[in-house]
Design a protein around this motif. Structure first.
Motif, PDB file in Angstrom:
ATOM      1  N   LYS A   3       0.835  -1.198   0.000  1.00 17.46           N
ATOM      2  CA  LYS A   3       0.000   0.000   0.000  1.00 17.46           C
ATOM      3  C   LYS A   3       0.877   1.258   0.000  1.00 17.46           C
ATOM      4  O   LYS A   3       1.939   1.282   0.618  1.00 17.46           O
ATOM      5  CB  LYS A   3      -0.892   0.022   1.238  1.00 17.46           C
ATOM      6  N   PRO A   4       0.422   2.328  -0.657  1.00 23.73           N
ATOM      7  CA  PRO A   4       1.142   3.596  -0.563  1.00 23.73           C
ATOM      8  C   PRO A   4       1.023   4.184   0.840  1.00 23.73           C
ATOM      9  O   PRO A   4       0.105   3.839   1.599  1.00 23.73           O
ATOM     10  CB  PRO A   4       0.442   4.484  -1.591  1.00 23.73           C
ATOM     11  N   ASN A   5       1.927   5.078   1.168  1.00 23.73           N
ATOM     12  CA  ASN A   5       1.940   5.748   2.469  1.00 23.73           C
ATOM     13  C   ASN A   5       1.571   7.218   2.297  1.00 23.73           C
ATOM     14  O   ASN A   5       2.145   7.912   1.456  1.00 23.73           O
ATOM     15  CB  ASN A   5       3.328   5.642   3.109  1.00 23.73           C
ATOM     16  N   ASP A  93      10.817  10.571   1.492  1.00 20.98           N
ATOM     17  CA  ASP A  93      11.047   9.301   0.792  1.00 20.98           C
ATOM     18  C   ASP A  93      10.221   8.160   1.380  1.00 20.98           C
ATOM     19  O   ASP A  93      10.010   7.138   0.721  1.00 20.98           O
ATOM     20  CB  ASP A  93      12.534   8.912   0.835  1.00 20.98           C
ATOM     21  N   SER A  94       9.751   8.321   2.607  1.00 16.04           N
ATOM     22  CA  SER A  94       8.949   7.281   3.251  1.00 16.04           C
ATOM     23  C   SER A  94       7.466   7.366   2.885  1.00 16.04           C
ATOM     24  O   SER A  94       6.676   6.519   3.309  1.00 16.04           O
ATOM     25  CB  SER A  94       9.085   7.384   4.781  1.00 16.04           C
ATOM     26  N   GLN A 121       7.582  21.774   0.133  1.00 12.79           N
ATOM     27  CA  GLN A 121       8.627  21.877  -0.886  1.00 12.79           C
ATOM     28  C   GLN A 121       9.333  20.542  -1.076  1.00 12.79           C
ATOM     29  O   GLN A 121       9.572  20.090  -2.204  1.00 12.79           O
ATOM     30  CB  GLN A 121       9.650  22.952  -0.500  1.00 12.79           C
ATOM     31  N   GLU A 122       9.652  19.907   0.036  1.00 14.08           N
ATOM     32  CA  GLU A 122      10.367  18.628  -0.035  1.00 14.08           C
ATOM     33  C   GLU A 122       9.538  17.555  -0.742  1.00 14.08           C
ATOM     34  O   GLU A 122      10.037  16.856  -1.627  1.00 14.08           O
ATOM     35  CB  GLU A 122      10.720  18.170   1.379  1.00 14.08           C
ATOM     36  N   LYS A 128       6.143  13.811  -5.172  1.00 20.83           N
ATOM     37  CA  LYS A 128       5.049  13.183  -4.427  1.00 20.83           C
ATOM     38  C   LYS A 128       3.730  13.900  -4.738  1.00 20.83           C
ATOM     39  O   LYS A 128       3.723  15.051  -5.164  1.00 20.83           O
ATOM     40  CB  LYS A 128       5.303  13.247  -2.919  1.00 20.83           C
ATOM     41  N   VAL A 129       2.622  13.237  -4.495  1.00 24.29           N
ATOM     42  CA  VAL A 129       1.316  13.873  -4.595  1.00 24.29           C
ATOM     43  C   VAL A 129       1.158  14.824  -3.409  1.00 24.29           C
ATOM     44  O   VAL A 129       1.434  14.453  -2.262  1.00 24.29           O
ATOM     45  CB  VAL A 129       0.194  12.815  -4.582  1.00 24.29           C
TER      46      VAL A 129
END
Length: 229
Positions: A3-5, A93-94, A121-122, A128-129
């Protein structure tokens, strides 16, 4: 397939400006996206202060739909055990997506938060969405990227409108207008539903914004589509 986080972010602010009136995050704006996404994704919840994030009592009184009522009665751990927002800096990244829940409290602690700007920003620069509903897109208006450009420049975007703010008698209570700052930052690309409090979800690449409480299911579904789940 794992699953995505998704990292959900709630306000920690519980007082409506100079008024002696409680506020916080808006019930259906958390309950509805959570209902859509929880079966499909791993959800972590943060707030500026961590711990219990305050739900706006007015949103509890105004909400009668089954999804929100069930969430309020059976999912209190979601908002009572949030983690401090700053602890997620450097950890994009997590996660696969970042989602900001609205409510008037948001305008007083997250709309101009330096930690929030850095986090957005990160996530954005790591592809990322990035999503928000109602007042929460206000957090995007002054996010500058590494090249100095505004994140929302040239992108279609929506949020709680000036007319809706007038309708709830709070246009002079909030520190600034979400519509005004996003209209300027986007270069005139602010869009809205054809009627007050009508559903409106706007997708501009990996940027997803939703106008108001009526858009909670829709924004959850848009995030799910963007994540391919």
């Amino acid at each position: 397939m794992s699953k995505p986080n998704i990292l959900f972010v709630l306000t920690s602010h519980n007082k409506l400006g100079k008024l002696d009136t409680p506020t916080g995050w808006y019930l259906s704006e958390l309950a509805h996206p959570y209902h859509v996404l929880h079966p499909k994704a791993n959800i972590t919840v943060a707030s500026p202060l961590g711990g219990e994030a305050p739900v706006d009592p007015a949103s509890v009184e105004a909400t009668t739909d089954d999804i929100s009522v069930d969430f309020l009665n059976n999912r209190s751990e979601v908002w009572k055990t949030t983690q401090p927002l700053h602890t997620f800096l450097g950890k994009s990244d997590s996660f696969d997506a970042l989602f900001y829940v609205g409510g008037h409290g948001f305008m007083f602690d997250l709309a101009d938060s330096e930690d929030s700007r850095k986090l957005i920003q990160e996530f954005w620069e790591n592809d990322k969405v990035v999503a928000a509903i109602c007042h929460a897109p206000a957090a995007f208006y002054n996010v500058r990227l590494s090249d100095g450009t505004l994140m929302v420049e040239g992108k279609d975007v929506t949020a709680f409108t000036n007319a809706e703010e007038e309708q709830v008698w709070l246009s002079k209570v909030v520190p600034f207008s979400a519509e005004d700052v996003l209209q300027k930052a986007s270069g005139g690309r602010f869009v809205k539903a054809g009627e007050l409090f009508g559903e409106k979800v706007v997708v501009s690449g990996k940027l997803i914004t939703a106008q108001n409480p009526a858009s909670g299911i829709g924004v959850g579904e848009a995030i799910a589509r963007a994540l391919g789940v």
